[in-house]
Design a protein around this motif. Structure first.
Motif, short mmCIF file in Angstrom:
data_model
loop_
_atom_site.label_atom_id
_atom_site.label_comp_id
_atom_site.label_asym_id
_atom_site.label_seq_id
_atom_site.Cartn_x
_atom_site.Cartn_y
_atom_site.Cartn_z
N TYR A 46 51.31 45.21 47.05
CA TYR A 46 51.38 43.70 47.19
C TYR A 46 51.93 43.12 48.32
O TYR A 46 53.13 42.36 48.30
CB TYR A 46 52.02 43.24 46.03
CG TYR A 46 51.38 43.75 44.35
CD1 TYR A 46 49.97 43.90 44.43
CD2 TYR A 46 52.12 44.00 43.33
CE1 TYR A 46 49.73 44.43 43.23
CE2 TYR A 46 51.62 44.49 42.25
CZ TYR A 46 50.43 44.71 42.05
OH TYR A 46 49.99 45.34 40.84
N TYR A 58 57.15 43.79 50.44
CA TYR A 58 56.43 44.43 49.40
C TYR A 58 56.90 44.62 48.22
O TYR A 58 58.29 44.48 48.26
CB TYR A 58 56.05 46.03 49.98
CG TYR A 58 55.17 45.98 51.17
CD1 TYR A 58 53.81 46.29 51.01
CD2 TYR A 58 55.79 46.24 52.48
CE1 TYR A 58 52.94 46.47 52.39
CE2 TYR A 58 55.02 46.40 53.45
CZ TYR A 58 53.62 46.61 53.79
OH TYR A 58 52.97 46.77 54.78
N SER A 59 56.17 44.85 47.36
CA SER A 59 56.82 45.47 45.76
C SER A 59 56.68 46.84 45.67
O SER A 59 55.77 47.21 46.42
CB SER A 59 56.38 44.56 44.74
OG SER A 59 55.11 44.74 44.61
N THR A 93 52.72 34.34 37.77
CA THR A 93 52.29 35.47 38.74
C THR A 93 51.45 34.94 40.35
O THR A 93 51.18 33.77 40.09
CB THR A 93 51.03 36.46 38.05
OG1 THR A 93 50.70 37.40 38.79
CG2 THR A 93 49.81 35.64 37.67
N PHE A 94 51.43 35.64 41.00
CA PHE A 94 50.83 35.23 42.55
C PHE A 94 51.48 33.93 43.02
O PHE A 94 50.78 33.15 43.25
CB PHE A 94 49.27 35.24 42.09
CG PHE A 94 48.75 36.41 41.76
CD1 PHE A 94 48.98 37.60 42.38
CD2 PHE A 94 47.50 36.22 40.87
CE1 PHE A 94 48.35 38.86 41.78
CE2 PHE A 94 46.94 37.43 40.46
CZ PHE A 94 47.31 38.83 40.79
N SER A 125 46.12 42.41 53.50
CA SER A 125 47.08 41.20 54.00
C SER A 125 46.76 40.87 55.38
O SER A 125 47.11 41.92 56.20
CB SER A 125 48.35 41.50 53.29
OG SER A 125 49.13 40.21 53.65
N CYS A 156 44.77 46.11 48.56
CA CYS A 156 46.03 45.48 49.05
C CYS A 156 45.92 45.06 50.46
O CYS A 156 46.74 45.40 51.31
CB CYS A 156 47.49 46.25 48.89
SG CYS A 156 47.78 46.46 47.17
N THR A 188 58.49 41.19 41.50
CA THR A 188 57.18 41.63 41.95
C THR A 188 56.81 40.54 42.77
O THR A 188 57.11 39.28 42.66
CB THR A 188 56.19 42.12 40.93
OG1 THR A 188 55.03 42.77 41.47
CG2 THR A 188 55.82 41.02 40.01
N PHE A 189 55.51 40.55 43.26
CA PHE A 189 54.68 39.73 44.03
C PHE A 189 55.47 38.77 44.88
O PHE A 189 55.66 37.55 44.96
CB PHE A 189 53.87 38.86 43.20
CG PHE A 189 52.78 39.65 42.33
CD1 PHE A 189 51.80 40.33 43.18
CD2 PHE A 189 52.84 39.55 41.02
CE1 PHE A 189 50.89 40.83 42.41
CE2 PHE A 189 51.85 40.04 40.17
CZ PHE A 189 50.72 40.91 40.92
N ILE A 191 40.89 39.65 45.47
CA ILE A 191 41.97 39.18 46.34
C ILE A 191 41.42 38.53 47.56
O ILE A 191 41.19 38.99 48.78
CB ILE A 191 42.85 40.43 47.08
CG1 ILE A 191 43.26 41.09 45.83
CG2 ILE A 191 43.82 39.82 47.78
CD1 ILE A 191 44.45 40.59 44.93
N SER A 234 56.56 36.61 48.52
CA SER A 234 55.92 36.02 49.61
C SER A 234 56.79 35.00 50.04
O SER A 234 58.15 34.67 49.74
CB SER A 234 54.93 34.98 48.98
OG SER A 234 55.64 34.06 48.00
N TYR A 239 43.77 35.09 41.45
CA TYR A 239 44.43 35.32 42.66
C TYR A 239 44.08 34.16 43.49
O TYR A 239 42.71 33.74 43.42
CB TYR A 239 44.14 36.79 43.34
CG TYR A 239 44.62 37.11 44.51
CD1 TYR A 239 46.28 37.13 44.35
CD2 TYR A 239 44.19 36.42 45.76
CE1 TYR A 239 46.62 37.58 45.62
CE2 TYR A 239 44.77 36.56 46.95
CZ TYR A 239 45.84 37.21 46.96
OH TYR A 239 46.86 37.12 47.95
#
Length: 487
Positions: free
Chosen positions: A221, A233-234, A345-346, A177, A175, A283-284, A457, A286, A399
């Motif tokens: 995430y 975050y999730s 997703t993502f 970032s 994770c 989730t995920f 990632i 941004s 990803y």
């Protein structure tokens, strides 16, 4: 003639052949050569390491001429693969920015040289960031041995470890970032008995204990707010289920999940009732580039793991006020994937705010083992969505992340053998037109065949990551800092 002189003459012949590979072909065919990696007709930045390659089939010799628009050229040959001089390659690319290079290739088989049709390499005017950061991990499911988060300079083949799990016995690192590709602001997670979330801001490094009475797990995430004041975050209750078929080996599922926002300056967790619901999985997250929206994936909650194939996530958003750290009242559905029996997703917004790139799968939220997974582009202004056909393949595309100028994206793909994820980079112009992706170059084209680790990632970084691992090791042996809840 002595053996020494024979070896000397042989070495001299090899040098002369390597420096002057003017081959007279026995035949010329109007077909592109089948090379690995496939660099035919790709678009690259000027600051990329040499695109060395080999023929897919075994050959007895290979020779290539790389010619610029002004007639300047590089000639190179080898026994098994083409390896360009880094100095000459860099000069040729910089002399041809905004132009195209022509590559003519010949290969020797059964004492005959075959020349193939010329292909192009387009040198973009758009610069690219300094490098990539990624995790290298063996394809295991329940246990891990050596793994780490590494960085790679794009202009060379240099790779360095940022942090490896051997630093702390029995740990897993994941994770990672960065804020807008800037590694001065960094978050990563260490899983294990001495685990926690490592947070680097303003030159300071600390270890956070992120589980709170109101959250179902530690933070995962992450995605930075553009201001650097917040991180979304999730919190997920993650499980794995295994398939009996070879096409889909493992499924990573959430039995429950929520979203939170962490206030970096106040060490507080911000909650929003609209995105912490029991009847939805969220989730995920941004943030939008202006910092005023939080994008995320949301699905109707199902009974897990029995109904895992019925879980389908939509692309959603909610307003966020960075001045007060508060949320809007309404969750908007931007793209209803469930209506077409798909799942998102993502979601990753481009830094210029024009697009959101996401991965689309048949169900679920973890696309890494879904061979049907493809990349899609959502136009924020029009709401239109289109597949990135130029980048997608017949296997998993997963990803992805954007360069700081929104002109390049990197993504994970299993297109080579269906087993290991490898990093591919694509150019995307201001109109959303995507160029053919190219595999991250290596000095030896056989590198990927010999590598038993997957790239996980991949993230662009605008400078080298500087993380003092001894400080991290020390913090891991302390109690860490507890995250507070905002009342």
């Amino acid at each position: 003639m002595s053996k020494y002189i024979q070896l000397l003459l042989l070495g001299l012949a090899i040098v002369l052949f390597s420096c002057n590979p003017e081959i007279k072909p026995d035949a010329v065919i109007d077909e592109l050569p089948e090379i690995f990696p496939d660099y035919c007709n790709v678009t690259v930045p000027a600051s990329i390491a040499p695109l060395n390659f080999r023929m897919k089939e075994d050959v007895d010799g290979i020779a290539a001429t790389l010619k610029g628009a002004n007639g300047d050229e590089i000639q190179v040959s080898g026994k098994t693969h083409v390896e360009f001089s880094a100095k000459k390659w860099t000069k040729l690319l910089n002399d041809n920015i905004g132009k195209e290079l022509s590559v003519t290739l010949a290969a020797k088989t059964n004492d005959k040289w075959i020349e193939y049709a010329t292909f192009k390499i387009y040198v973009s005017t758009d610069p690219i960031d300094h490098g990539l950061a990624y995790r290298l991990i063996a394809p295991g499911y329940e246990v891990w041995s050596k793994m780490g988060i590494y960085q790679r300079e794009l202009a060379s083949y240099d790779q360095d470890a940022i942090i490896e799990n051997t630093l702390i016995t029995g740990s897993c690192v994941n994770c990672h970032s960065f804020r807008l590709t800037d590694p001065d602001d960094m978050s990563l997670h260490i899983r294990g008995k001495k685990g926690g979330t490592v947070l680097k801001t303003n030159g300071d490094v600390k270890l956070l204990n992120t589980k709170t009475p109101k959250t179902i797990s530690n933070f995962v995430y992450p995605f930075w707010h553009p201001s650097g004041d917040y991180i979304a975050y999730s919190v997920n209750n993650i499980r794995q289920v295994f398939h009996e078929t070879k096409d889909k080996r493992v499924e990573v599922i959430d039995s429950e999940s929520d979203l939170i926002v962490y206030d970096v300056n106040k060490n507080e967790t911000l909650y929003c009732d609209q995105i912490m619901t029991k009847d939805h999985f969220e989730t995920f997250p941004s943030f939008s580039p202006d910092g005023k929206k939080l994008y995320f994936c949301a699905a109707n909650a199902k009974q897990m793991p029995m109904q895992y194939k019925d879980v389908r996530y939509n692309l959603c958003s909610i307003d966020f006020d960075p001045a007060t750290g508060t949320f809007g009242d309404v969750v908007d559905t931007l793209f209803n994937a469930a209506a077409i029996e798909k799942s998102i997703t993502f979601p990753r917004p481009s830094p210029d705010g024009k697009y959101i790139m996401f991965t689309l799968v048949d169900y679920g939220n973890f696309s890494i083992w879904h061979p049907e997974a493809d990349l899609y582009l959502y136009d924020v202004a029009s709401g239109e969505t289109q597949p990135l056909e130029a980048a997608n393949s017949n296997d998993t595309e997963s990803y992805h992340s954007w360069s700081s100028n929104s002109r390049w994206f990197v993504f994970s793909s299993r297109r080579i053998n269906g087993l290991y994820t490898r990093p591919y980079i694509s150019h995307i112009d201001e109109n959303g037109k995507v160029g053919k992706p190219f595999l991250l170059p290596q000095k030896n084209p056989d590198y990927y065949e010999n590598l038993l680790f997957s790239y996980n990632i991949p993230e662009f970084i605008n400078q080298k990551v500087d993380l003092d691992v001894r400080t991290v090791e020390h913090l891991a042996n302390t109690k860490g800092t507890n995250v507070e809840q905002r009342e």
